[in-house]
Write a protein that holds these residues in place. Structure first.
Motif, mmCIF file in Angstrom:
data_model
loop_
_atom_site.group_PDB
_atom_site.id
_atom_site.type_symbol
_atom_site.label_atom_id
_atom_site.label_comp_id
_atom_site.label_asym_id
_atom_site.label_seq_id
_atom_site.Cartn_x
_atom_site.Cartn_y
_atom_site.Cartn_z
ATOM 1 N N THR A 1 0.838 -1.196 0.000
ATOM 2 C CA THR A 1 0.000 0.000 0.000
ATOM 3 C C THR A 1 0.874 1.247 0.000
ATOM 4 O OG1 THR A 1 -1.700 -1.175 1.239
ATOM 5 C CG2 THR A 1 -1.787 1.239 1.260
ATOM 6 N N PRO A 2 0.598 2.213 -0.881
ATOM 7 C CA PRO A 2 1.390 3.451 -0.868
ATOM 8 C C PRO A 2 1.280 4.161 0.483
ATOM 9 C CG PRO A 2 0.137 3.277 -2.902
ATOM 10 C CD PRO A 2 -0.356 2.183 -2.006
ATOM 11 N N GLU B 1 5.878 3.482 -3.253
ATOM 12 C CA GLU B 1 5.042 4.606 -3.665
ATOM 13 C C GLU B 1 4.561 5.379 -2.448
ATOM 14 O OE1 GLU B 1 2.287 4.205 -7.110
ATOM 15 O OE2 GLU B 1 2.474 2.072 -6.659
ATOM 16 N N VAL C 1 1.840 8.919 -1.416
ATOM 17 C CA VAL C 1 0.963 10.042 -1.752
ATOM 18 C C VAL C 1 1.216 11.127 -0.728
ATOM 19 C CG1 VAL C 1 -1.409 10.864 -1.985
ATOM 20 C CG2 VAL C 1 -0.791 8.574 -2.797
ATOM 21 N N THR D 1 6.315 9.267 -6.153
ATOM 22 C CA THR D 1 5.448 10.105 -5.336
ATOM 23 C C THR D 1 4.446 10.860 -6.181
ATOM 24 O OG1 THR D 1 7.089 11.879 -5.418
ATOM 25 C CG2 THR D 1 7.162 10.408 -3.520
ATOM 26 N N ARG D 2 3.282 11.079 -5.584
ATOM 27 C CA ARG D 2 2.244 11.931 -6.160
ATOM 28 C C ARG D 2 1.846 12.953 -5.111
ATOM 29 N NH1 ARG D 2 -0.773 9.731 -10.353
ATOM 30 N NH2 ARG D 2 -1.614 11.825 -10.505
ATOM 31 N N TYR E 1 -6.120 11.359 -0.253
ATOM 32 C CA TYR E 1 -5.249 10.211 -0.536
ATOM 33 C C TYR E 1 -5.915 9.285 -1.552
ATOM 34 C CZ TYR E 1 -2.903 5.713 0.480
ATOM 35 O OH TYR E 1 -2.259 4.504 0.392
ATOM 36 N N ASP E 2 -7.156 8.896 -1.276
ATOM 37 C CA ASP E 2 -7.871 7.995 -2.177
ATOM 38 C C ASP E 2 -8.106 8.636 -3.538
ATOM 39 O OD1 ASP E 2 -8.003 6.089 -0.161
ATOM 40 O OD2 ASP E 2 -9.970 6.757 0.536
ATOM 41 N N THR F 1 -6.301 10.831 -5.045
ATOM 42 C CA THR F 1 -5.054 10.872 -5.806
ATOM 43 C C THR F 1 -4.684 9.497 -6.335
ATOM 44 O OG1 THR F 1 -4.312 12.735 -4.473
ATOM 45 C CG2 THR F 1 -2.627 11.566 -5.709
ATOM 46 N N LEU F 2 -4.878 8.468 -5.551
ATOM 47 C CA LEU F 2 -4.602 7.118 -6.030
ATOM 48 C C LEU F 2 -5.532 6.734 -7.166
ATOM 49 C CD1 LEU F 2 -3.875 5.018 -2.821
ATOM 50 C CD2 LEU F 2 -2.284 5.834 -4.546
ATOM 51 N N ARG G 1 -3.830 7.414 -10.335
ATOM 52 C CA ARG G 1 -2.492 6.842 -10.458
ATOM 53 C C ARG G 1 -2.379 6.018 -11.734
ATOM 54 N NH1 ARG G 1 -0.921 2.360 -6.162
ATOM 55 N NH2 ARG G 1 -2.900 1.655 -7.021
ATOM 56 N N ARG H 1 -1.609 2.957 -14.075
ATOM 57 C CA ARG H 1 -1.665 1.538 -13.700
ATOM 58 C C ARG H 1 -0.276 0.936 -13.545
ATOM 59 N NH1 ARG H 1 -6.644 -0.929 -17.363
ATOM 60 N NH2 ARG H 1 -8.282 0.381 -16.477
#
Length: 279
Positions: free
Chosen positions: A16-17, A74, A76, A103-104, A238-239, A241-242, A245, A247
């Protein structure tokens, strides 16, 4: 010669990021206590999610140090900032540029209904009336920025809060933008609003939050702090942004960071100006 990165745990495939809370930092010791309490609340809401903290300046751990110690490939980065501006667009991506992880950067926490929920509750805690609100009004006090997108975000938060409260709300700023809180108070008073509250649109205590609260002619709310809605908002960013993401991120993309384009109003970015520190 560049010093080696500190050792870290090898991440499991598909891990999990990490959620990295990015705080500005403040010389006020209450600020670090507040963001750590918020971090604990986020962890409690989602057990098993790795949640780390990094600061842009003034406090430890600094964001680059946090990123070098991540145990996941990864991350966020969720800014504990309430509008778009220089930190979100420039500082945070630059600080994350040399991270080992992919990173995002998530959007800032505002504007959003959960932010308004927190502002409302903090006003009620400060004494905002639940009955008649005749002649009442609110100044929404924020840090301020020369970035027009930041100013528009604060204005939108003010409109959302006005709808929630059913009274006029004027955005005002501690620095870099107009009006100031005293100017906004005078404007509302001149319009016949004799009970003017100041809503503190700051994540944690600091110089700007204190300065704005002192200008309140009636009541002033506390900073947003570790309110439950703030923790839910962080997880939402967070969610969110993912959800954008790629793939399969290209291996060469590791160590890069860019703001996620998942805001509700994805307007073109203006040329940034420095956002002042609430130190």
């Amino acid at each position: 010669m560049t010093p080696p990165h500190p050792p870290r745990e090898d991440p499991a495939p598909g891990s999990t990021p990490t959620l990295v809370l990015v705080a500005h930092g403040s010389r006020d010791p209450r600020a670090l206590h507040t963001v750590r309490a918020l971090q604990a609340r986020v962890r409690a809401l989602r057990p098993g999610l790795p949640v780390r903290l990094g600061h842009i300046e003034l406090n430890e751990p600094r964001l680059p140090d946090t990123l070098t110690r991540l145990a996941t490939p990864e991350a966020v980065l969720v800014p504990l900032l309430l509008s778009r501006g220089y930190h979100v667009k420039q500082d945070i991506p630059e600080l994350a540029a040399h991270a080992r992880a992919h990173t995002r950067v998530a959007p800032p926490l505002g504007p959003h209904p959960l932010l308004v929920e927190t502002l409302h509750d903090r006003l009620v805690e400060a004494g905002w009336p639940t009955g008649s609100r005749a002649a009442s009004a609110v100044v929404l006090a924020a840090a301020g920025s020369r970035d027009p997108e930041s100013q528009r975000d604060t204005a939108r938060t003010a409109r959302l809060l006005a709808t929630r409260l059913g009274v006029p709300v004027i955005p005002a700023f501690a620095s870099a933008a107009a009006p100031t809180v005293p100017e906004a108070v005078r404007t509302l008073t001149a319009r016949g609003h004799h009970r003017v509250a100041v809503a503190s649109c700051f994540t944690a205590p600091g110089r700007f939050a204190t300065q704005c609260a002192e200008a309140a002619p009636w009541i002033a709310s506390a900073p947003l702090g570790a309110h439950p809605a703030m923790a839910r908002l962080i997880l939402h960013r967070y969610d969110q942004t993912l959800g954008t993401r790629p793939r399969a991120p290209h291996p060469q993309a590791r160590g890069t960071a860019r703001p996620a384009t998942v805001t509700s109003r994805n307007e073109p970015m203006a040329a940034p100006d420095p956002h002042p520190a609430d130190a």
